[in-house]
Scaffold this active site. Structure first.
Site, PDB file in Angstrom:
ATOM      1  N   GLU A  20     -15.260  34.789 -28.380  1.00  9.67           N
ATOM      2  CA  GLU A  20     -15.954  33.488 -28.414  1.00  9.67           C
ATOM      3  C   GLU A  20     -17.229  33.498 -29.253  1.00  9.67           C
ATOM      4  O   GLU A  20     -18.309  33.144 -28.782  1.00  9.67           O
ATOM      5  CB  GLU A  20     -16.251  33.051 -26.971  1.00  9.67           C
ATOM      6  CG  GLU A  20     -14.999  32.895 -26.126  1.00  9.67           C
ATOM      7  CD  GLU A  20     -15.284  32.610 -24.656  1.00  9.67           C
ATOM      8  OE1 GLU A  20     -16.351  32.066 -24.344  1.00  9.67           O
ATOM      9  OE2 GLU A  20     -14.436  32.959 -23.818  1.00  9.67           O
ATOM     10  N   ASN A  77     -10.912  37.063 -30.112  1.00 10.39           N
ATOM     11  CA  ASN A  77     -10.407  36.240 -29.019  1.00 10.39           C
ATOM     12  C   ASN A  77     -11.272  35.000 -28.832  1.00 10.39           C
ATOM     13  O   ASN A  77     -12.507  35.094 -28.808  1.00 10.39           O
ATOM     14  CB  ASN A  77     -10.428  37.079 -27.727  1.00 10.39           C
ATOM     15  CG  ASN A  77      -9.726  36.414 -26.570  1.00 10.39           C
ATOM     16  OD1 ASN A  77      -8.593  35.933 -26.699  1.00 10.39           O
ATOM     17  ND2 ASN A  77     -10.387  36.353 -25.412  1.00 10.39           N
ATOM     18  N   HIS A  84      -6.948  28.159 -22.177  1.00 13.79           N
ATOM     19  CA  HIS A  84      -7.447  27.533 -20.939  1.00 13.79           C
ATOM     20  C   HIS A  84      -7.229  26.032 -21.081  1.00 13.79           C
ATOM     21  O   HIS A  84      -8.001  25.347 -21.749  1.00 13.79           O
ATOM     22  CB  HIS A  84      -8.933  27.866 -20.726  1.00 13.79           C
ATOM     23  CG  HIS A  84      -9.185  29.293 -20.359  1.00 13.79           C
ATOM     24  ND1 HIS A  84      -8.756  29.860 -19.181  1.00 13.79           N
ATOM     25  CD2 HIS A  84      -9.812  30.294 -21.039  1.00 13.79           C
ATOM     26  CE1 HIS A  84      -9.121  31.136 -19.135  1.00 13.79           C
ATOM     27  NE2 HIS A  84      -9.750  31.422 -20.257  1.00 13.79           N
ATOM     28  N   GLU A 131      -5.227  34.222 -22.131  1.00 15.20           N
ATOM     29  CA  GLU A 131      -5.890  33.835 -20.869  1.00 15.20           C
ATOM     30  C   GLU A 131      -5.353  32.517 -20.308  1.00 15.20           C
ATOM     31  O   GLU A 131      -6.073  31.704 -19.778  1.00 15.20           O
ATOM     32  CB  GLU A 131      -7.395  33.685 -21.085  1.00 15.20           C
ATOM     33  CG  GLU A 131      -8.075  34.898 -21.701  1.00 15.20           C
ATOM     34  CD  GLU A 131      -9.577  34.751 -21.783  1.00 15.20           C
ATOM     35  OE1 GLU A 131     -10.139  33.835 -21.148  1.00 15.20           O
ATOM     36  OE2 GLU A 131     -10.231  35.557 -22.473  1.00 15.20           O
ATOM     37  N   ASP A 189      -4.213  29.395 -18.416  1.00 19.64           N
ATOM     38  CA  ASP A 189      -4.113  28.709 -17.132  1.00 19.64           C
ATOM     39  C   ASP A 189      -4.141  27.208 -17.429  1.00 19.64           C
ATOM     40  O   ASP A 189      -4.537  26.801 -18.525  1.00 19.64           O
ATOM     41  CB  ASP A 189      -5.204  29.131 -16.130  1.00 19.64           C
ATOM     42  CG  ASP A 189      -6.614  29.135 -16.703  1.00 19.64           C
ATOM     43  OD1 ASP A 189      -7.460  29.895 -16.185  1.00 19.64           O
ATOM     44  OD2 ASP A 189      -6.893  28.384 -17.657  1.00 19.64           O
TER      45      ASP A 189
HETATM   46  O1  G3I Z   1     -19.080  41.011  -8.759  1.00 20.64           O
HETATM   47  C1  G3I Z   1     -20.225  40.173  -8.551  1.00 20.64           C
HETATM   48  C2  G3I Z   1     -20.606  40.154  -7.070  1.00 20.64           C
HETATM   49  O2  G3I Z   1     -21.000  41.465  -6.684  1.00 20.64           O
HETATM   50  C3  G3I Z   1     -21.739  39.155  -6.853  1.00 20.64           C
HETATM   51  O3  G3I Z   1     -22.019  39.079  -5.467  1.00 20.64           O
HETATM   52  C4  G3I Z   1     -21.308  37.776  -7.380  1.00 20.64           C
HETATM   53  C5  G3I Z   1     -22.373  36.711  -7.194  1.00 20.64           C
HETATM   54  O4  G3I Z   1     -23.374  36.920  -8.170  1.00 20.64           O
HETATM   55  O5  G3I Z   1     -21.024  37.887  -8.787  1.00 20.64           O
HETATM   56  C6  G3I Z   1     -19.905  38.755  -9.018  1.00 20.64           C
HETATM   57  O6  G3I Z   1     -19.651  38.832 -10.397  1.00 20.64           O
HETATM   58  C7  G3I Z   1     -19.042  37.640 -10.915  1.00 20.64           C
HETATM   59  C8  G3I Z   1     -17.722  38.038 -11.578  1.00 20.64           C
HETATM   60  O7  G3I Z   1     -17.111  36.905 -12.235  1.00 20.64           O
HETATM   61  C9  G3I Z   1     -16.723  38.627 -10.576  1.00 20.64           C
HETATM   62  O8  G3I Z   1     -16.376  37.617  -9.663  1.00 20.64           O
HETATM   63  C10 G3I Z   1     -19.985  37.056 -11.962  1.00 20.64           C
HETATM   64  O9  G3I Z   1     -21.152  36.575 -11.325  1.00 20.64           O
HETATM   65  C11 G3I Z   1     -19.290  35.902 -12.681  1.00 20.64           C
HETATM   66  O10 G3I Z   1     -20.091  35.460 -13.776  1.00 20.64           O
HETATM   67  C12 G3I Z   1     -17.951  36.393 -13.266  1.00 20.64           C
HETATM   68  O11 G3I Z   1     -17.304  35.284 -13.858  1.00 20.64           O
HETATM   69  C13 G3I Z   1     -16.281  35.646 -14.811  1.00 20.64           C
HETATM   70  C14 G3I Z   1     -16.628  34.991 -16.170  1.00 20.64           C
HETATM   71  O12 G3I Z   1     -15.582  35.250 -17.119  1.00 20.64           O
HETATM   72  C15 G3I Z   1     -17.919  35.551 -16.731  1.00 20.64           C
HETATM   73  O13 G3I Z   1     -17.740  36.915 -16.995  1.00 20.64           O
HETATM   74  C16 G3I Z   1     -14.946  35.114 -14.310  1.00 20.64           C
HETATM   75  O14 G3I Z   1     -14.548  35.820 -13.131  1.00 20.64           O
HETATM   76  C17 G3I Z   1     -13.878  35.312 -15.392  1.00 20.64           C
HETATM   77  O15 G3I Z   1     -12.648  34.717 -15.008  1.00 20.64           O
HETATM   78  C18 G3I Z   1     -14.340  34.661 -16.711  1.00 20.64           C
HETATM   79  O16 G3I Z   1     -13.366  34.947 -17.664  1.00 20.64           O
HETATM   80  C19 G3I Z   1     -13.657  34.448 -18.984  1.00 20.64           C
HETATM   81  C20 G3I Z   1     -13.138  35.462 -19.997  1.00 20.64           C
HETATM   82  O17 G3I Z   1     -13.738  36.726 -19.751  1.00 20.64           O
HETATM   83  C21 G3I Z   1     -13.391  34.978 -21.420  1.00 20.64           C
HETATM   84  N1  G3I Z   1     -12.780  33.667 -21.636  1.00 20.64           N
HETATM   85  C22 G3I Z   1     -13.221  32.639 -20.657  1.00 20.64           C
HETATM   86  C23 G3I Z   1     -12.924  33.110 -19.233  1.00 20.64           C
HETATM   87  C24 G3I Z   1     -13.298  32.046 -18.221  1.00 20.64           C
HETATM   88  O18 G3I Z   1     -14.687  31.815 -18.244  1.00 20.64           O
END
Ligand code: G3I
Length: 339
Positions: free
Chosen positions: A147, A188, A224, A254, A256
């Site tokens: 991105e 990507n 997405h 990715e 959905d």
């Molecule tokens: O693991 C921590 C946990 O310990 C903590 O308590 C909690 C609250 O702060 O956060 C948890 O981490 C989160 C993580 O997902 C695991 O659930 C992060 O805050 C959160 O930002 C993270 O979000 C992910 C997001 O990317 C940002 O990295 C999403 O799960 C994930 O599905 C999303 O995926 C992205 C792709 O990588 C790139 N393309 C877009 C896609 C959707 O946004």
């Protein structure tokens, strides 16, 4: 040893039901996969069972991101990612690496820094060298840069772009290739699947990289989508074709399909969702350079999308209780029609 290995592989393969996405996709030589969340993989047997039965490639949803593997300046932590690699190895599955350079999921020590350009270049090179070397030989591909382009088709305002400039993209690919020459290296992005301003900007970026001999093997179409404005299948096909002319592969990385923005009853929206999944798989199957079709999760129980209690989002192909949805059945039918 070889006999034993063959027996294990054969045993693993023989446990794959003939009516499964994995069995049918393998007949056509394409990878069908899902993003994997470390937590349910660790403690949900049903999650593990469906994953191993239906998919032959996995992408760690968060376990390989900068913030997770490089939480402190002088500390790396591959625990969660190694568990996913181990699961994939046990079940004879491949793994896509995700992602080495992004504007999100960076640790505070990086985000709150005021590193100079030289310092940030050293940090990024060391990160890529360390992470790619750790997984060398265990991944089929990397989403090297994720991105980097805005919806308007401009270079985004990431830390990397601001401090280093656009050169970070080329350097990231070169550094990744140095440490794992076998892995397919992908750019990507999201919302660049059809034809338009953003997909043109992605096309021009990867064309320039290829023309300058940068080690780049493919483009990831995140997919997405939602019910209101999915890309036209013919536009996606044309986009994939013009990337083929550059010698590039395409992975759907990715996918959905949100349903809450659609109209009609939930049953009607689930049917519309199934149709979109089927159309995009059909486009990928028909394109010789489209090699992977990966969803961003597989069960509505674990999706990144917000969950409104009154009308929970249901973007994936199995429901909250791992029951196949119309979208799953549509993908099976689409694969069967091409076998
Ligand atoms: O693991 C921590 C946990 O310990 C903590 O308590 C909690 C609250 O702060 O956060 C948890 O981490 C989160 C993580 O997902 C695991 O659930 C992060 O805050 C959160 O930002 C993270 O979000 C992910 C997001 O990317 C940002 O990295 C999403 O799960 C994930 O599905 C999303 O995926 C992205 C792709 O990588 C790139 N393309 C877009 C896609 C959707 O946004």
């Amino acid at each position: 040893m070889l006999t034993l290995t063959l027996l294990i592989v054969t045993t693993t393969e023989s446990r794959i039901p003939r009516i499964s996405l994995r069995f049918l996709a393998q007949q056509q030589g394409i990878w069908i996969g899902a993003a994997v969340s470390a937590q349910p993989l660790k403690n949900d047997a049903h999650y593990q069972e469906v994953l191993a039965r239906e998919f032959n490639i996995l992408t760690p949803e968060n376990a390989m991101k900068f913030k997770t593997v490089h939480p402190e300046r002088l500390r790396y932590d591959f625990t969660k990612a190694d568990a996913i690699i181990s699961f994939a190895k046990t079940h004879n599955m491949q793994v896509r690496g995700h992602t080495l350079v992004w504007y999100k999921s960076n640790p505070d020590w990086l985000n709150k820094s005021n590193f100079t350009r030289e310092q940030l270049l050293d940090i990024l090179q060391e990160h890529i060298y360390t992470v790619v070397s750790h997984f060398r030989g265990k991944l089929v591909s990397w989403d090297v840069v994720n991105e980097a382009i805005t919806p308007e088709g401009k270079m985004g305002g990431s830390l990397w772009q601001k401090v280093i400039g656009s050169e970070y993209i080329e350097l990231a690919f070169r550094w990744a290739h140095e440490k794992d020459p076998q892995a397919g290296l992908f750019y990507n992005d999201v919302s660049g699947e059809g034809l338009g301003q953003k997909s043109d900007a992605i096309y021009n970026l990867v064309k320039d990289l290829r023309q300058r001999g940068v080690p780049l093997d493919g483009v990831g179409f995140q997919m997405h989508l939602n019910l209101k404005s999915p890309p036209k299948p013919q536009d996606v096909a044309k986009n994939i074709e013009r990337l083929a002319e550059l010698g590039l592969e395409v992975h759907i990385t990715e996918m959905d399909v949100e349903i809450n923005t659609g109209i009609g009853t939930r049953k009607e929206r689930l049917a519309a969702q199934a149709s979109i999944y089927s159309q995009m798989l059909q486009v990928c199957q028909e394109a010789p350079n489209c090699k992977a079709f990966v969803l961003w999760g597989f069960t509505d129980r674990h999706t990144w999308l917000r969950q409104s209690p009154d009308d929970p989002e249901a973007p994936l192909i199995f429901d909250q209780f791992y029951r196949p949805k119309p979208a799953y059945k549509a993908l099976i039918k689409t694969l069967q029609q091409n076998n």
